[in-house]
Design an enzyme around this catalytic site. Structure first.
Site, PDB file in Angstrom:
ATOM      1  N   ASP A 503      83.420  98.008  36.677  1.00  0.00           N
ATOM      2  CA  ASP A 503      83.415  98.881  37.849  1.00  0.00           C
ATOM      3  C   ASP A 503      84.755  99.629  37.876  1.00  0.00           C
ATOM      4  O   ASP A 503      85.681  99.296  37.136  1.00  0.00           O
ATOM      5  CB  ASP A 503      83.237  98.021  39.107  1.00  0.00           C
ATOM      6  CG  ASP A 503      83.281  98.842  40.388  1.00  0.00           C
ATOM      7  OD1 ASP A 503      82.698  99.937  40.401  1.00  0.00           O
ATOM      8  OD2 ASP A 503      83.912  98.389  41.347  1.00  0.00           O
ATOM      9  N   GLU A 597      88.481 104.268  55.475  1.00  0.00           N
ATOM     10  CA  GLU A 597      88.636 104.557  56.896  1.00  0.00           C
ATOM     11  C   GLU A 597      90.010 104.111  57.404  1.00  0.00           C
ATOM     12  O   GLU A 597      90.628 104.804  58.213  1.00  0.00           O
ATOM     13  CB  GLU A 597      87.516 103.887  57.687  1.00  0.00           C
ATOM     14  CG  GLU A 597      86.144 104.502  57.454  1.00  0.00           C
ATOM     15  CD  GLU A 597      85.178 104.188  58.581  1.00  0.00           C
ATOM     16  OE1 GLU A 597      85.241 103.061  59.103  1.00  0.00           O
ATOM     17  OE2 GLU A 597      84.380 105.072  58.947  1.00  0.00           O
ATOM     18  N   PHE A 640      78.037 103.992  58.498  1.00  0.00           N
ATOM     19  CA  PHE A 640      77.870 104.361  57.089  1.00  0.00           C
ATOM     20  C   PHE A 640      76.998 103.327  56.388  1.00  0.00           C
ATOM     21  O   PHE A 640      77.066 102.129  56.667  1.00  0.00           O
ATOM     22  CB  PHE A 640      79.237 104.409  56.396  1.00  0.00           C
ATOM     23  CG  PHE A 640      79.153 104.661  54.914  1.00  0.00           C
ATOM     24  CD1 PHE A 640      79.153 105.953  54.426  1.00  0.00           C
ATOM     25  CD2 PHE A 640      79.070 103.602  54.019  1.00  0.00           C
ATOM     26  CE1 PHE A 640      79.077 106.189  53.056  1.00  0.00           C
ATOM     27  CE2 PHE A 640      78.982 103.828  52.662  1.00  0.00           C
ATOM     28  CZ  PHE A 640      78.985 105.118  52.174  1.00  0.00           C
ATOM     29  N   SER A 642      74.993 102.784  52.216  1.00  0.00           N
ATOM     30  CA  SER A 642      74.953 103.317  50.855  1.00  0.00           C
ATOM     31  C   SER A 642      73.813 104.298  50.639  1.00  0.00           C
ATOM     32  O   SER A 642      73.842 105.085  49.688  1.00  0.00           O
ATOM     33  CB  SER A 642      74.831 102.159  49.850  1.00  0.00           C
ATOM     34  OG  SER A 642      73.685 101.386  50.137  1.00  0.00           O
ATOM     35  N   LYS A 645      75.145 107.616  52.900  1.00  0.00           N
ATOM     36  CA  LYS A 645      76.443 108.058  52.375  1.00  0.00           C
ATOM     37  C   LYS A 645      77.224 108.909  53.388  1.00  0.00           C
ATOM     38  O   LYS A 645      77.957 109.813  53.010  1.00  0.00           O
ATOM     39  CB  LYS A 645      76.253 108.842  51.069  1.00  0.00           C
ATOM     40  CG  LYS A 645      75.665 108.011  49.947  1.00  0.00           C
ATOM     41  CD  LYS A 645      75.569 108.793  48.656  1.00  0.00           C
ATOM     42  CE  LYS A 645      74.993 107.922  47.550  1.00  0.00           C
ATOM     43  NZ  LYS A 645      74.864 108.637  46.272  1.00  0.00           N
ATOM     44  N   LYS A 664      81.395 112.490  58.864  1.00  0.00           N
ATOM     45  CA  LYS A 664      82.068 112.594  57.563  1.00  0.00           C
ATOM     46  C   LYS A 664      81.202 111.884  56.537  1.00  0.00           C
ATOM     47  O   LYS A 664      80.448 110.966  56.859  1.00  0.00           O
ATOM     48  CB  LYS A 664      83.463 111.983  57.613  1.00  0.00           C
ATOM     49  CG  LYS A 664      83.527 110.468  57.772  1.00  0.00           C
ATOM     50  CD  LYS A 664      84.962 109.991  57.638  1.00  0.00           C
ATOM     51  CE  LYS A 664      85.059 108.466  57.670  1.00  0.00           C
ATOM     52  NZ  LYS A 664      84.881 107.922  59.016  1.00  0.00           N
ATOM     53  N   ARG A 693      89.433 110.460  45.848  1.00  0.00           N
ATOM     54  CA  ARG A 693      88.115 110.234  46.452  1.00  0.00           C
ATOM     55  C   ARG A 693      87.987 111.194  47.636  1.00  0.00           C
ATOM     56  O   ARG A 693      88.857 111.223  48.508  1.00  0.00           O
ATOM     57  CB  ARG A 693      87.993 108.785  46.934  1.00  0.00           C
ATOM     58  CG  ARG A 693      88.059 107.773  45.818  1.00  0.00           C
ATOM     59  CD  ARG A 693      88.445 106.396  46.335  1.00  0.00           C
ATOM     60  NE  ARG A 693      87.523 105.898  47.336  1.00  0.00           N
ATOM     61  CZ  ARG A 693      86.481 105.119  47.070  1.00  0.00           C
ATOM     62  NH1 ARG A 693      86.231 104.771  45.819  1.00  0.00           N
ATOM     63  NH2 ARG A 693      85.697 104.672  48.024  1.00  0.00           N
ATOM     64  N   ASP A 776      81.263 106.627  41.847  1.00  0.00           N
ATOM     65  CA  ASP A 776      82.084 107.774  42.226  1.00  0.00           C
ATOM     66  C   ASP A 776      81.653 109.034  41.488  1.00  0.00           C
ATOM     67  O   ASP A 776      80.800 109.006  40.607  1.00  0.00           O
ATOM     68  CB  ASP A 776      83.552 107.474  41.937  1.00  0.00           C
ATOM     69  CG  ASP A 776      84.462 108.005  43.045  1.00  0.00           C
ATOM     70  OD1 ASP A 776      84.094 109.019  43.661  1.00  0.00           O
ATOM     71  OD2 ASP A 776      85.521 107.409  43.278  1.00  0.00           O
ATOM     72  N   ASN A 885      78.280  95.740  45.495  1.00  0.00           N
ATOM     73  CA  ASN A 885      77.418  96.569  44.654  1.00  0.00           C
ATOM     74  C   ASN A 885      77.516  96.211  43.175  1.00  0.00           C
ATOM     75  O   ASN A 885      76.786  96.764  42.352  1.00  0.00           O
ATOM     76  CB  ASN A 885      77.748  98.059  44.858  1.00  0.00           C
ATOM     77  CG  ASN A 885      79.185  98.381  44.482  1.00  0.00           C
ATOM     78  OD1 ASN A 885      80.050  97.507  44.507  1.00  0.00           O
ATOM     79  ND2 ASN A 885      79.441  99.617  44.143  1.00  0.00           N
TER      80      ASN A 885
END
Length: 1151
Positions: A503, A597, A640, A642, A645, A664, A693, A776, A885
């Site tokens: 990852d 965050e 939020f 997954s 998103k 956002k 990111r 990403d 994940n």
């Protein structure tokens, strides 16, 4: 299956409008519908009755059902497809069930959703075919008994009645992780052991000694070794199970105050519907719905690290409807409807009803899952909704797949060859005897028994104990502190890894986020220009109190416009999040599910706008320049996940009475929600190339009327028990998620972990192909890959993105077939296309590439890649990650490594090995992997050599005895040889190492040789077979030459041959040791002394008088010289002519 009961013949008994008559005429029975029945009834509609069943006619606390058109039940099976189509446009109400009925009238149905009708002409009969039988006594008068289960259907809970009347309806809350009980322990364990060929083979051999014709020597010679193996295994299992039971007992006996019973009871006795009071630090004993909190706001924090591995606190809120109710009202006047038990810890549907009129929806924010811990001070009151195996924690607890190491598979193959050798040798010896009698098959069986030592019964025990030693060494290695071995069966595979799947975030990077840049379309600000942003934020309060034109801050027209834009951006960043400030020991900390965050909140704090206070209803920001607070009422939060998103929030500015929707999220989804623009895509790519990111920030002003319309529809959707999430999402899209004002873009930096570059370089030099699988963006992944040295300077990167057609996917492979040195960069969409259409062709090419980077990967795609590589190559695959994940990928790997990171311990808990930093992987593979594999390979071959050499002695003796199957060594000699006289020195090889630790990192190329499996192969195995054949023949032939085969000299021959056998094994161990230590030396000397001391007690087997003569010692010395010297000489010559790589390195490094 028996026919279901006739509803028509008993409808007057079942559904009588007089409730008293109904109660007297119908015995207690339960109708439970399982999932299959629910699915079958989904398409049922009643043609002539829009309201088939309604819940009413309450008499005291008892409710019953009235069937308004009872005959419709009989007409279910007669509806044609046409009648169903006619009824498809008729609004129907779902069938409801009731859990408040007494035991005398407990007739229940589950919710049945209206859906398109089935074309079946007999759908009701098909639906009833899924019913199960539960109460034969109460259903006997209706024909066949029917059993239905409440475990997997929606449940309605009443604290005043459910724990009493439905106490047996739901599963017990008693926790049991024990594998065995007093009755099943022995038979289960014996089955588990004897399903292995080794143990079953020796059991048959031992049992054969009960047959007089097959009896050879003492029964103990065959029973004791097997009993030793079983005793060690059973003791280990018993200890583990006792510890599990002890932990279960502690959990089950924890006391909780149950309000509905007005006393404290153990956790194991809790029932669905119980109201319990939980205090700070208490473990949550079952799945609960939070009804009240000691905090006026209804908020409570829980720790979920033992459930999902995440270390941050989770905010939970009490249902507003119940927060201020009295305990009496909570017990007697509320009911809770909860969805069926399911595995997802992030999903829950339910509602709470007060006085059968007012309802509030329940979501996962109102739940306290079992095995979490209440972290906030004070207490809370909650209702038990799921118990025992119905809890989320139990449903997500799966039996870990038992992993088998590659070395064990190789040893198993060799053992099959040994087994074939035993059969061949037995038949050969009988054949040489000429099959001279009618009982020749008995001779074959006797030879099979005599040569049973060729398949060593102690091999499995030795390897298992060795694995425990390796695990201890890994966990106590000070260079990789806090490393945990969770699967001790595969340490040798650490030395055979050829593919590493990693990852990115939190694994290669620190997951320590810092907001480095914000971009507003025409201008960007970085950490070097924060003072400009701070100046704009200073004007925030004055521009809110007065108009900006009247502000005392003198600004040009351009700066006025920019001030507004920066102010709006910073204000939205400070509000749009799920961060909660908490104080522990007067220290401020931020709790959030995402480190992104927290980074954003810390950034707004650094420019003068800090998060001062937050609860579920409001958020307060402190303007540090003026000392004033900005207060906003939180009207709705959209967390939020997954799938979406993105996250959003609706707030009301209390000062200006304005309604704002702020959001956002990822650029891929937000680009479709914000207003059209010409810079977002370009700037997102630019930031990603810098390794940042990105998050897109937008907002939308709402008028009060629109908000009220949204709130009404959203509340209606949230009360739905069918497709609630989908309905709520549709309402959000309709009113909120379109034409948002694009405020800007944030870039968050995630730095590389310590020594990542050097670690990756070491692993690549060790011959390991490294793949990076991340969710990403492509640009971010490319940038991190270059900085982490995954992609070498100047190396060509072949990029495959946005491939949506199968033919396009195939064409992309042509270049990679030619250039095998290129690096592949592929996105998740294209990867999915290859996996679906060209899996074989794709992986045939990419497994040979030095580096593959897959971006925008889903967790399932990560797992699929690991599985396909294993299947296609047959090589060992290691997967490493730090987040939830990554769990699927880790579990699908041959070796899974989890990093304890800021995302929690979920990956660590699911992995075979847990480490704290990526750089620790080099130590784990290059040092511990090397040692574990080489030691186990040598140990296995020595154990087999030990069994082979004694079998060769037996074969030589049988040949010299005119092919008579007579035992050479009997009783204690057979048992002692494999245990007391040779086991410790042989096992001490698990402490040996052939090279210094530092050299494994200086010369990582040495690891590449391990992956070829040369330490244990058919070649090395046959070398050891020849060695055993030579030494066994020498020992036995010369022992017989120095004595004779006569009965009077038999004990002399046994004395010299057995002693030579033991000493020969001790010398062979000494010759194979690379690096001596005290433990090895002690085991060698102690074992030899033990044998010498035990000789006087072996008078039944040895001629003790002969063992004191010079002839005995002279003969022993000659035998050992002939047995050992040629072997030592050959080994020295071969090493001189063909020195192994580690010897070259060691010699070169030695000054």
């Amino acid at each position: 299956m028996p026919n279901p009961p006739s509803f028509k013949s008993h409808k007057q008994n079942l559904f009588n409008s007089n409730n008293n008559q109904h109660a007297n005429s119908v015995d207690s029975f339960d109708l439970h519908l399982d999932d299959s029945f629910d699915a079958a009834l989904d398409s049922l509609q009643i043609n002539n009755n829009p309201e088939p069943l309604s819940k009413h006619n309450t008499v005291g606390d008892r409710e019953s059902f009235e069937m308004r058109t009872v005959d419709d039940l009989d007409n279910f099976s007669n509806h044609s497809s046409d009648s169903h189509r006619k009824s498809s446009n008729t609004d129907t109400h779902p069938l409801m069930y009731d859990n408040r009925l007494s035991q005398d009238d407990n007739f229940k149905f589950t919710n049945i959703a209206s859906s398109p009708p089935s074309s079946s002409n007999n759908i009701f009969s098909k639906a009833l075919s899924y019913l199960k039988v539960s109460n034969t006594k109460n259903w006997s008068k209706f024909g066949s008994p029917i059993e239905l289960s409440d475990q997997h259907i929606e449940r309605e809970i009443h604290p005043d009645t459910t724990p009493v009347y439905d106490r047996n309806r739901y599963v017990s809350n008693e926790l049991s992780n024990a594998k065995y009980n007093a009755v099943t322990f022995v038979p289960t364990l014996l089955y588990e052991q004897f399903k292995f060929f080794y143990n079953l083979y020796f059991l048959v051999v031992a049992l054969s000694q009960a047959v007089p014709a097959l009896r050879i020597g003492y029964l103990s010679s065959y029973i004791v070794p097997l009993a030793f193996v079983l005793t060690v295994t059973m003791a280990k299992e018993a200890i583990d199970d006792i510890q599990r039971r002890r932990r279960d007992r502690e959990s089950n006996n924890e006391l909780y105050h149950v309000i509905t019973r007005n006393r404290s009871i153990p956790s194991k006795d809790l029932k669905v519907g119980d109201l319990i009071k939980v205090h700070k630090g208490d473990r949550i004993p079952a799945d609960l719905v939070l009804l009240q909190s000691s905090e006026p706001s209804g908020e409570s924090f829980i720790k979920t690290d033992q459930l999902d591995g995440e270390t941050d606190w989770k905010l939970r809120v009490a249902c507003p409807l119940t927060q201020n109710l009295s305990e009496n009202d909570l017990i007697n006047r509320i009911s809770i409807t909860a969805s069926a038990p399911e595995k997802s810890i992030h999903k829950f549907l339910g509602k709470v009803t007060y006085k059968d009129s007012t309802s509030n929806p329940l979501s996962v924010d109102n739940t306290l899952w079992a095995n979490t811990v209440l972290a906030s001070s004070g207490f809370c009151i909650a209702c038990v909704v799921y118990t025992g195996r119905d809890t989320r924690q139990a449903m997500n607890t799966t039996t870990a797949k038992v992993k088998t190491g590659l070395l064990e598979l190789e040893i198993n193959s060799i053992s099959k060859i040994l087994c074939a050798c035993v059969f061949a040798l037995s038949i050969l010896l009988v054949a040489f005897a000429g099959f001279h009698n009618d009982d020749w098959y008995i001779d074959i069986l006797r030879y099979l028994i005599l040569f049973s030592t060729i398949i060593p019964v102690s091999l499995r025990v030795n390897l298992d104990l060795a694995k425990s030693v390796y695990a201890h060494q890994i966990e106590h290695d000070k260079t990789i502190p806090e490393t945990i071995v969770r699967t001790s069966t595969i340490p040798e595979d650490l030395g055979r890894i050829e593919y590493l799947l990693s990852d990115k975030t939190g694994t290669l990077t620190q997951n320590d986020m810092q907001l480095k840049k914000i971009h507003l379309g025409t201008v960007s600000y970085t950490s070097e220009t924060l003072d400009i942003v701070s100046d704009y934020v200073q004007s925030l309060v004055s521009s809110k109190n007065d108009s900006l034109n009247n502000s005392k801050v003198a600004l040009s027209t351009t700066r006025k416009d920019m001030s507004f834009r920066v102010r709006d951006m910073i204000l939205t960043l400070a509000i749009c999040h799920n961060v909660t400030p908490t104080f522990e020991d007067d220290e401020l900390t931020y709790q959030a599910a995402s480190p992104d965050e927290i980074a954003i909140v810390k950034f707004t704090e650094s420019v003068g706008l800090s998060l001062f206070k937050r609860d579920r209803h409001s958020i307060s920001l402190l303007h540090e320049h003026s000392g004033k607070t900005l207060n906003y009422e939180i009207l709705q939060v959209f967390p939020f996940n997954s799938d979406s998103k993105r996250m959003g929030i609706i707030v009301r500015d209390e000062q200006l009475d304005e309604y704002w929707f702020m959001q956002k999220g990822a650029d891929t989804v937000m680009s479709k929600i914000v207003e059209s623009n010409d810079w977002l895509e370009e700037e997102t790519g630019n930031m990603a190339r810098e390794g940042l990111r990105t998050l897109v920030i937008g907002r939308k002003k709402l008028n009060k009327k629109i908000y009220e319309q949204f709130q009404k529809e959203y509340n209606d959707a949230s009360l739905s028990m069918l497709n609630r999430d989908q309905q709520m999402s549709q309402v959000i899209t309709k009113y909120l998620e379109h034409d948002l004002e694009l405020l800007g873009l944030t870039g968050v930096e995630d730095k590389l972990q310590k020594d990542v570059k050097s670690s990756i370089e070491l692993l690549r030099n060790a011959g390991i192909k490294i793949w990076m699988l991340t969710g990403d963006k492509v640009e971010t992944a490319r940038c991190v890959s270059i900085s982490a040295k995954l992609i070498s300077r100047g190396q060509y990167v072949h990029t495959i993105t946005k491939v949506t057609r199968p033919e396009g996917a195939f064409n992309q492979l042509e270049y990679l077939k030619i250039n095998r040195n290129a690096c592949l960069l592929i996105d998740g969409e294209s990867l999915g296309m290859f996996l679906k259409h060209y899996e074989q062709e794709f992986f045939d090419v990419v497994v040979h590439l030095p580096t593959v980077i897959a971006c925008r990967c889903t967790p399932q795609q990560k797992a699929d890649v690991a599985l396909v590589i294993r299947k296609m190559t047959g090589k060992r695959v290691c997967c490493i990650g730090d987040g939830g994940n990554d769990v699927s990928m880790i579990q699908c790997a041959d070796v899974g490594v989890g990093i304890v990171g800021k995302e929690g311990k979920q990956a660590s808990l699911a992995a075979d090995f847990s480490i704290t930093q990526f750089c620790h992987l080099t130590e784990l593979l290059l040092w511990h992997g090397r040692n574990s594999y080489k030691r186990s390979a040598k140990l296995a071959q020595f154990v087999m050599h030990r069994g082979l050499i004694i079998a060769i002695c037996q074969a030589v003796y049988s040949i010299c005895s005119l092919f008579e199957p007579i035992a050479l060594y009997q009783g204690w000699l057979m048992v002692g040889y494999a245990t007391c006289y040779t086991m410790a020195p042989v096992f001490s090889l698990t402490l040996d190492h052939d090279i210094e630790e530092s050299l494994t990192k200086i010369y990582p190329e040495l690891y590449k040789e391990l992956t070829e499996g040369k330490s244990l192969s058919y070649k090395t195995f046959f070398v050891w077979v020849l060695l055993s054949l030579f030494q066994g023949s020498v020992i036995q032939l010369f022992s017989q030459a120095f004595t004779s085969l006569l009965d009077t000299d038999f004990t002399r021959m046994v004395a010299i041959s057995f002693t030579a056998l033991v000493v020969n094994e001790l010398i062979m161990v000494a010759l194979e040791i690379y690096t001596w230590n005290k433990t090895m030396l002690v085991t060698e000397i102690a074992t030899l002394l033990f044998y010498i001391v035990s000789v006087p007690f072996l008078g039944d087997y040895f001629d003790l008088g002969y063992m004191t003569t010079v002839n005995y010692y002279a003969g022993l010395l000659v035998i050992l010289l002939i047995s050992i010297f040629p072997v030592w000489t050959a080994k020295a010559i071969y090493r001189r002519l063909h020195p192994p790589s580690y010897a070259k390195v060691q010699e070169f490094a030695t000054p």
